[in-house]
Design a protein around this motif. Structure first.
Motif, PDB file in Angstrom:
ATOM      1  N   ILE A 260       0.827  -1.212   0.000  1.00  0.00           N
ATOM      2  CA  ILE A 260       0.000   0.000   0.000  1.00  0.00           C
ATOM      3  C   ILE A 260       0.856   1.255   0.000  1.00  0.00           C
ATOM      4  N   ASP A 261       1.970   1.230   0.713  1.00  0.00           N
ATOM      5  CA  ASP A 261       2.857   2.394   0.737  1.00  0.00           C
ATOM      6  C   ASP A 261       3.364   2.709  -0.671  1.00  0.00           C
ATOM      7  N   TYR A 262       3.746   1.663  -1.402  1.00  0.00           N
ATOM      8  CA  TYR A 262       4.197   1.843  -2.784  1.00  0.00           C
ATOM      9  C   TYR A 262       3.103   2.483  -3.623  1.00  0.00           C
ATOM     10  N   ALA A 263       1.878   1.972  -3.498  1.00  0.00           N
ATOM     11  CA  ALA A 263       0.776   2.458  -4.328  1.00  0.00           C
ATOM     12  C   ALA A 263       0.482   3.934  -4.067  1.00  0.00           C
ATOM     13  N   LEU A 264       0.490   4.343  -2.799  1.00  0.00           N
ATOM     14  CA  LEU A 264       0.199   5.748  -2.486  1.00  0.00           C
ATOM     15  C   LEU A 264       1.339   6.659  -2.934  1.00  0.00           C
ATOM     16  N   LEU A 265       2.578   6.280  -2.625  1.00  0.00           N
ATOM     17  CA  LEU A 265       3.719   7.101  -3.016  1.00  0.00           C
ATOM     18  C   LEU A 265       3.818   7.225  -4.536  1.00  0.00           C
ATOM     19  N   ASN A 266       3.474   6.158  -5.239  1.00  0.00           N
ATOM     20  CA  ASN A 266       3.507   6.198  -6.697  1.00  0.00           C
ATOM     21  C   ASN A 266       2.476   7.186  -7.242  1.00  0.00           C
ATOM     22  N   THR A 267       1.284   7.211  -6.627  1.00  0.00           N
ATOM     23  CA  THR A 267       0.241   8.144  -7.073  1.00  0.00           C
ATOM     24  C   THR A 267       0.674   9.588  -6.863  1.00  0.00           C
ATOM     25  N   ILE A 268       1.223   9.880  -5.688  1.00  0.00           N
ATOM     26  CA  ILE A 268       1.676  11.241  -5.395  1.00  0.00           C
ATOM     27  C   ILE A 268       2.789  11.645  -6.350  1.00  0.00           C
ATOM     28  N   LYS A 269       3.721  10.725  -6.587  1.00  0.00           N
ATOM     29  CA  LYS A 269       4.842  10.978  -7.503  1.00  0.00           C
ATOM     30  C   LYS A 269       4.335  11.327  -8.898  1.00  0.00           C
ATOM     31  N   GLN A 270       3.339  10.583  -9.368  1.00  0.00           N
ATOM     32  CA  GLN A 270       2.804  10.818 -10.711  1.00  0.00           C
ATOM     33  C   GLN A 270       2.114  12.175 -10.819  1.00  0.00           C
ATOM     34  N   VAL A 271       1.484  12.632  -9.748  1.00  0.00           N
ATOM     35  CA  VAL A 271       0.837  13.949  -9.756  1.00  0.00           C
ATOM     36  C   VAL A 271       1.883  15.048  -9.935  1.00  0.00           C
ATOM     37  N   TYR A 272       2.976  14.955  -9.184  1.00  0.00           N
ATOM     38  CA  TYR A 272       4.040  15.960  -9.299  1.00  0.00           C
ATOM     39  C   TYR A 272       4.695  15.911 -10.679  1.00  0.00           C
ATOM     40  N   TYR A 273       4.871  14.720 -11.208  1.00  0.00           N
ATOM     41  CA  TYR A 273       5.478  14.564 -12.525  1.00  0.00           C
ATOM     42  C   TYR A 273       4.577  15.162 -13.604  1.00  0.00           C
ATOM     43  N   MET A 274       3.268  14.990 -13.462  1.00  0.00           N
ATOM     44  CA  MET A 274       2.331  15.535 -14.438  1.00  0.00           C
ATOM     45  C   MET A 274       2.350  17.064 -14.407  1.00  0.00           C
TER      46      MET A 274
ATOM     47  N   LYS B  54       9.596   5.087  -3.327  1.00  0.00           N
ATOM     48  CA  LYS B  54       8.368   4.297  -3.487  1.00  0.00           C
ATOM     49  C   LYS B  54       8.632   2.813  -3.698  1.00  0.00           C
ATOM     50  N   TYR B  55       9.751   2.471  -4.345  1.00  0.00           N
ATOM     51  CA  TYR B  55      10.029   1.069  -4.621  1.00  0.00           C
ATOM     52  C   TYR B  55      10.498   0.308  -3.382  1.00  0.00           C
ATOM     53  N   ILE B  56      11.063   1.023  -2.415  1.00  0.00           N
ATOM     54  CA  ILE B  56      11.659   0.359  -1.250  1.00  0.00           C
ATOM     55  C   ILE B  56      10.633  -0.447  -0.450  1.00  0.00           C
ATOM     56  N   PRO B  57       9.449   0.109  -0.127  1.00  0.00           N
ATOM     57  CA  PRO B  57       8.473  -0.699   0.619  1.00  0.00           C
ATOM     58  C   PRO B  57       8.090  -1.989  -0.096  1.00  0.00           C
ATOM     59  N   GLN B  58       7.951  -1.941  -1.434  1.00  0.00           N
ATOM     60  CA  GLN B  58       7.581  -3.142  -2.178  1.00  0.00           C
ATOM     61  C   GLN B  58       8.709  -4.168  -2.165  1.00  0.00           C
ATOM     62  N   ALA B  59       9.948  -3.703  -2.327  1.00  0.00           N
ATOM     63  CA  ALA B  59      11.089  -4.612  -2.311  1.00  0.00           C
ATOM     64  C   ALA B  59      11.232  -5.276  -0.946  1.00  0.00           C
ATOM     65  N   VAL B  60      11.076  -4.493   0.117  1.00  0.00           N
ATOM     66  CA  VAL B  60      11.160  -5.030   1.480  1.00  0.00           C
ATOM     67  C   VAL B  60       9.986  -5.974   1.747  1.00  0.00           C
ATOM     68  N   PHE B  61       8.820  -5.617   1.246  1.00  0.00           N
ATOM     69  CA  PHE B  61       7.617  -6.439   1.404  1.00  0.00           C
ATOM     70  C   PHE B  61       7.827  -7.816   0.775  1.00  0.00           C
ATOM     71  N   ASN B  62       8.382  -7.825  -0.436  1.00  0.00           N
ATOM     72  CA  ASN B  62       8.680  -9.101  -1.099  1.00  0.00           C
ATOM     73  C   ASN B  62       9.694  -9.908  -0.293  1.00  0.00           C
ATOM     74  N   PHE B  63      10.684  -9.220   0.255  1.00  0.00           N
ATOM     75  CA  PHE B  63      11.741  -9.884   1.031  1.00  0.00           C
ATOM     76  C   PHE B  63      11.180 -10.515   2.302  1.00  0.00           C
ATOM     77  N   THR B  64      10.348  -9.782   3.032  1.00  0.00           N
ATOM     78  CA  THR B  64       9.813 -10.311   4.293  1.00  0.00           C
ATOM     79  C   THR B  64       8.837 -11.461   4.040  1.00  0.00           C
ATOM     80  N   ARG B  65       8.108 -11.399   2.929  1.00  0.00           N
ATOM     81  CA  ARG B  65       7.163 -12.474   2.589  1.00  0.00           C
ATOM     82  C   ARG B  65       7.844 -13.636   1.886  1.00  0.00           C
ATOM     83  N   LYS B  66       9.080 -13.393   1.408  1.00  0.00           N
ATOM     84  CA  LYS B  66       9.802 -14.390   0.595  1.00  0.00           C
ATOM     85  C   LYS B  66       8.945 -14.839  -0.583  1.00  0.00           C
TER      86      LYS B  66
END
Length: 260
Positions: free
Chosen positions: A46-60, A166-178
């Protein structure tokens, strides 16, 4: 602003730019479809999804301002030289607008589908508040002198920082879940190819103009491409090497030899 010197370079620039648009835009759909198919967002951080949305708004905001506003373009020319080309292409504007819509729709899916008990972290919530307040303060600072190029450059810097974070939470999430189950590898692969095409597009403009000013004049676009490529390689390693998808019971029954 400056025009093209070489038709082949311009054609290559357009092809690479719209290739990046296609890859990056389509990259949202595998995750959206996976969420819909599973009626679950378990595996998508969820952290990735929210940070990605905010990032895209600033980029736009950055892309649209520099591409459409003559006033901002004039300020860009005053800073980098009026013989320089606009570093923002139409495909950049089209992608960022599309990205905002699809990112927002992904957040909607998170709101209606099973999250597996996952919640937004306090760190991400706090970061969102800080970024918002800082942006408001910067807007008030820029308003009296109409320093819009300075303001959108700040926004561009924010979106680069969010791209890294934004990518860090997803990478860590994958790592903790293996596991990468619930995290679409289609998204990752398309994001990777989009980053490569985006990087090459900037190089093509530099070759035509014989200058690297378009790169550090829009350093955010370059950094987004590079950061995306680096993290996509990490996700590819996680998916195919570290945590390969487990075979279902149906697959095991069809291949009894491999199941032993």
């Amino acid at each position: 602003m400056a025009s093209w010197n070489s038709i082949p370079c311009r054609v290559a620039y357009e092809v690479l730019g719209w290739s990046a648009f296609f890859c990056w835009s389509v990259s949202f759909y595998p995750q959206v479809y996976l969420n819909y198919k599973r009626k679950s967002v378990v595996g998508l951080n969820i952290d990735y999804a929210l940070l990605n949305t905010i990032k895209q708004v600033y980029y736009m905001i950055y892309n649209a301002s520099l591409y459409f506003s003559p006033y901002v373009q004039k300020q860009y020319g005053n800073k980098y030289g009026h013989k320089q080309m606009n570093p923002v292409a139409l495909n950049d504007v089209a992608f960022s607008a599309h990205a905002v819509l699809l990112s927002a729709f992904t957040l909607y899916q998170i709101g209606i589908y099973d999250r597996g008990g996952q919640k937004l972290s306090r760190t991400t919530a706090g970061m969102t508040v800080i970024v918002t307040l800082a942006s408001i303060v910067c807007a008030f600072i820029a308003l009296p002198s109409r320093s819009w190029l300075w303001l959108i450059s700040i926004f561009n810097g924010i979106q680069v920082a969010l791209t890294i974070i934004k990518y860090i939470p997803q990478a860590v999430f994958n790592f903790t879940r293996k596991s990468t189950e619930g995290w679409s590898i289609g998204l990752v692969l398309l994001d990777f190819f989009g980053g490569v095409a985006n990087f090459l597009q900037m190089i093509m403009q530099s070759v035509d103009q014989g200058s690297s000013k378009n790169i550090y004049g829009n350093i955010g676009k370059l950094l987004v491409a590079v950061v995306s490529i680096v993290f996509d390689i990490l996700f590819i390693c996680q998916h195919y090497c570290l945590y390969p998808p487990k075979k279902s019971e149906a697959d095991k029954s069809e291949n009894p030899v491999n199941a032993v």
